[in-house]
Design an enzyme around this catalytic site. Structure first.
Site, PDB file in Angstrom:
ATOM      1  N   THR A  14       0.819  -1.220   0.000  1.00 24.90           N
ATOM      2  CA  THR A  14       0.000   0.000   0.000  1.00 24.90           C
ATOM      3  C   THR A  14       0.847   1.261   0.000  1.00 24.90           C
ATOM      4  OG1 THR A  14      -1.787  -1.097   1.187  1.00 24.90           O
ATOM      5  CG2 THR A  14      -1.716   1.287   1.371  1.00 24.90           C
ATOM      6  N   ASP A  58       1.257  -6.205  -4.814  1.00 29.09           N
ATOM      7  CA  ASP A  58       0.410  -6.287  -3.627  1.00 29.09           C
ATOM      8  C   ASP A  58       0.884  -7.557  -2.922  1.00 29.09           C
ATOM      9  OD1 ASP A  58      -1.829  -7.105  -1.911  1.00 29.09           O
ATOM     10  OD2 ASP A  58      -2.905  -5.494  -2.904  1.00 29.09           O
ATOM     11  N   ASP A  91      -0.171  -7.194   4.215  1.00 30.15           N
ATOM     12  CA  ASP A  91      -0.971  -8.427   4.274  1.00 30.15           C
ATOM     13  C   ASP A  91      -0.130  -9.669   4.562  1.00 30.15           C
ATOM     14  OD1 ASP A  91      -3.274  -7.043   3.874  1.00 30.15           O
ATOM     15  OD2 ASP A  91      -3.461  -7.515   1.734  1.00 30.15           O
TER      16      ASP A  91
HETATM   17  N1  ASP Z   1      -2.802  -5.394   0.143  1.00 31.18           N
HETATM   18  C1  ASP Z   1      -1.704  -4.591   0.628  1.00 31.18           C
HETATM   19  C2  ASP Z   1      -0.439  -5.430   0.578  1.00 31.18           C
HETATM   20  O1  ASP Z   1      -0.253  -6.256   1.422  1.00 31.18           O
HETATM   21  C3  ASP Z   1      -1.963  -4.134   1.998  1.00 31.18           C
HETATM   22  C4  ASP Z   1      -0.916  -3.246   2.595  1.00 31.18           C
HETATM   23  O2  ASP Z   1       0.173  -3.040   2.109  1.00 31.18           O
HETATM   24  O3  ASP Z   1      -1.218  -2.694   3.661  1.00 31.18           O
HETATM   25  O4  ASP Z   1       0.355  -5.275  -0.320  1.00 31.18           O
END
Ligand code: ASP
Length: 337
Positions: A14, A58, A91
């Protein structure tokens, strides 16, 4: 004193995303935005060199191969830097951090994995604070292990787990105290940190694609579900049991399945669905049959650490009995002895 120089690896998450019609996705121009932010801090932060991966992901898409890539990149550049910061999605950050801790055993520099809940480019982002603190911690001589820094807390990487999808405090390490608290001052928890090893003991085997299957017990889980799983002849199974490592024992077919899988060489590990405390199978009569069936308790390891450790030990090519013994050994501070 010379200004420390940190290797900053940007793997995704993110932190480097922006909103698109499909939701958050890695944004073009993140490296420039990052450089602008870090330049604005001047000498308050150590110097850094950015290694941005060509296709940031991601972390929901991360695989053990990605863990291996990051570990090998750190090992390849180990002599070039005083410490490392890895920008990663939240994640699966705990899985990556745990895997890095097993590949980079005996680390004698800090590796700080961090990210953010809100993208760097968005209002109220937690990225500037996380990044700045991670860079400062990566310049510390006292930290010699893989850690996760998030929202004021430095946690041991292989003890951490994501506990919130919404709070800035996204991580916790329920079975181990924080390694540092960063408020106005940075307070290192010296007794909790791994002591500096005499020498690095990196192990960077090829991470393959062994079948390591998780199974969470739920009330009334049909034995057929377990049978279907064991029919795949997995290399390892991680049972997410209740409490101290309990599973239903009224269906003899279940224990029989576990015993037969164990005999065939499947390593069967019991974790707890509870986040805090030890797994001690056999505490309750309902768990006793599992010990007899060869199931090993994961003690106070996180699920993420268990999964990454099994990958690592399988990649080292250990046979089931050697693997079971090594699994219960503390390799990198993941396990209380
Ligand atoms: N979906 C994102 C990831 O894990 C969530 C994050 O970075 O907070 O890349």
């Amino acid at each position: 004193m010379d200004r420390k120089h940190i290797g900053l690896i940007y793997a995704g998450g993110t932190v480097g995303m922006a909103m698109t019609a499909q939701g958050y996705a890695p944004m073009p121009g993140f490296s420039a935005a990052l450089a602008a932010l870090l330049t604005s801090y001047g000498d308050a932060l150590p110097d850094y060199t950015l290694h941005a991966y060509p296709a940031p992901i991601d972390s929901a898409n991360a695989t053990p191969k990605d863990w291996q890539t990051i570990a090998r990149d750190i090992a390849a550049r180990y002599q070039d830097y005083d410490g490392f910061v890895v920008l990663h999605g939240t994640d699966t950050m705990a899985y990556t951090a745990a895997a890095l801790s097993f590949m980079l055993q005996g680390l004698r520099k800090p590796v700080i994995v961090t990210g953010s809940q809100i993208p760097l480019s968005a209002a109220r982002s937690d990225a500037p604070q996380n990044l700045a603190a991670a860079l400062q911690l990566a310049a510390s001589d006292a930290i010699n292990e893989v850690t996760i820094y998030f929202n004021g807390l430095l946690l041991r990487g292989n003890r951490a787990t994501k506990t919130s999808t919404e709070r800035m405090a996204a991580f916790d390490s329920p079975n181990y105290p924080p390694l540092a608290e960063v408020g106005i001052q940075t307070r290192l928890n010296m007794p909790a940190l791994l002591p500096r090893a005499a020498a690095e003991r990196f192990a960077l085997p090829d991470y393959g694609t062994p079948l390591i299957l998780p199974l969470r017990f739920v009330p009334g889980l049909p034995a057929a579900a377990l049978r279907a799983m064991f029919d795949l002849d997995p290399a390892a199974v991680v049972l997410q049991c209740y409490g101290a490592g309990n599973a239903p024992d009224r269906d003899p077919a279940l224990l029989d399945m576990l015993a037969r899988a164990n005999e065939r060489g499947t390593v069967v590990v019991a974790c707890s669905q509870a986040m805090h405390g030890q797994v001690a199978i056999g505490t309750y009569a309902a768990g006793a049959g599992m010990t007899a069936a060869g199931v090993i308790g994961a003690r106070d390891m996180t699920f993420e650490a268990v999964f990454a450790k099994l990958h690592h030990l399988l990649a080292l090519g250990l046979a089931p009995d050697a693997l079971r013994a090594e699994f219960l050994r503390d390799l990198s501070g993941e396990l209380s002895v």
